[in-house]
Design a protein around this motif. Structure first.
Motif: not given
Length: 399
Positions: A358-372
């Motif tokens: 619950r912490i990791a997914f929002p934090a990851l995509f919040g920090r790197f919104p263009r992750l691909r």
């Protein structure tokens, strides 16, 4: 149902995220099928959700390791089954031994305890994301994020030096690999047990506030039991969550509509995690049990001494419980899924795993919104050769 109807456990996947389609075919015919084990034993395979819950909650089905059988062939001797459980390995025990050890460990994994740990987990996640940004892309998300986050968290919770991560990560991977030789599996088990025994003995002399130190100071468990419980929690505690994080990121990247929903509504984080747990169900070969007596089940009779494998991936894709089960829907109410098992042996670390995800997914995509993905999806390698399904490497970019 006759012995001629027996099948081997289906393991061949058609797509990376879906269980083997043959499991669905078996479940459509019956929630209970005859299963032929690699050693020739004739037992049973449970594929229906309701029946899976019944078996896992029924004390007439034993979890004792000396009676368990692996439904898939290993290159070596099975390191976990066929002999008496190691001290502290509560997943391979029945009451009262199981009850005594689990009751003591459970105090460290309550929802309240997870709330107190949340700020520290957030710090660990933030630190790994900063390290990723400093390293630059492309990089392997498994090595940079999915593996170190749960490893750091479980080390801190248990009181295990993170500097030993290379050793316990290697030993854990060997134990869960189907391709490890007998010598490799035996050495990995011995190394892991020796390390935790030495650490538990040290904690008994100088106890701290971590879990192993607390267990050592209260005197309820022996050093051998503390070491065994620690080895179990350390190995399974980081392998499972690492697999869920890596595969979960890939699933969201592969379903951009669902990732967009999660980005637009951060309040979906909790339901999204439950849905990913259901949808992916990384404990891929099922939960083994043994009948202690004759048990009527789904119109058949499971005889005393027969093995039963409960397929968690099949149960979590049962359309009688989850409509349109092969669709990832981060807004779905996936409560009641069996990714953590069910009954007295339901995963003791489930609250910790949920909190980390619950912490990791929002934090990851919040920090790197263009992750691909940094490579074509077809080039990714998946863990069909290990007890916990995963993506081995996940090269990503964000710039």
């Amino acid at each position: 149902m006759t012995t001629h109807d027996a099948v081997s456990l289906p393991t061949l996947r058609a797509t990376p995220f879906d269980p083997p389609p043959a499991l669905a075919e078996l479940r459509a015919r019956s929630p209970l099928s005859r299963l032929r084990y690699p050693d020739g034993h004739l037992g049973w395979l449970v594929t229906g959700h309701d029946l899976a819950r019944k078996v896992l909650a029924d004390p007439r089905f034993s979890a004792r390791s000396e009676w368990k059988r692996n439904p898939v062939a290993r290159r070596s001797l099975e390191p976990f089954y066929g002999a008496k459980a190691l001290p502290g390995w509560l997943v391979d025990m029945d009451p009262p031994q199981h009850t005594r050890i689990r009751r003591r460990l459970a105090r460290a994994f309550t929802a309240h305890r997870m709330r107190t740990l949340r700020p520290r987990i957030e710090q660990i996640v933030s630190r790994q994301l900063t390290a990723m940004a400093e390293a630059g892309d492309p990089l392997d998300l498994v090595a940079a994020f999915a593996l170190p986050v749960p490893s750091l968290v479980i080390c801190e919770l248990l009181g295990v030096p993170y500097s030993r991560r290379a050793d316990f990560q290697r030993d854990s991977a060997t134990l869960f690999s189907l391709d490890a030789t007998a010598e490799q599996a035996a050495r990995a088990m011995d190394d892991l047990q020796t390390f935790l025994t030495e650490l538990a003995a040290h904690k008994s002399r100088r106890p701290g506030e971590d879990l192993l130190g607390t267990l050592a100071s209260d005197g309820e468990l022996s050093v051998a039991e503390i070491a065994g419980a620690g080895a179990l929690l350390l190995s399974a505690g980081h392998e499972t969550t690492a697999g869920s994080l890596g595969l979960g990121v890939l699933a969201l990247l592969s379903h951009p509509d669902q990732l967009a929903r999660l980005a637009e509504d951060p309040g979906l984080a909790d339901t999204a995690v439950e849905e990913l747990l259901r949808y992916l169900t990384i404990f891929q070969f099922g939960v083994p049990r043994s009948a202690l007596e004759d048990v009527p089940l789904a119109g058949e009779t499971v005889r005393a001494g027969e093995s039963v494998t409960v397929s968690l991936p099949a149960a979590n894709r049962d359309p009688l419980r989850f409509p349109d089960p092969d669709r990832l829907d981060v807004g779905r109410n996936a409560s009641g899924h069996l990714a953590f098992g069910h009954g007295m042996h339901q995963c003791i670390g489930q609250n910790l795993a949920r909190t980390e995800m619950r912490i990791a997914f929002p934090a990851l995509f919040g920090r790197f919104p263009r992750l691909r993905l940094a490579v074509p999806a077809q080039r990714l390698s998946f863990g069909g050769d290990t007890g916990f399904y995963c993506v081995h490497r996940l090269p990503v970019s964000w710039s």
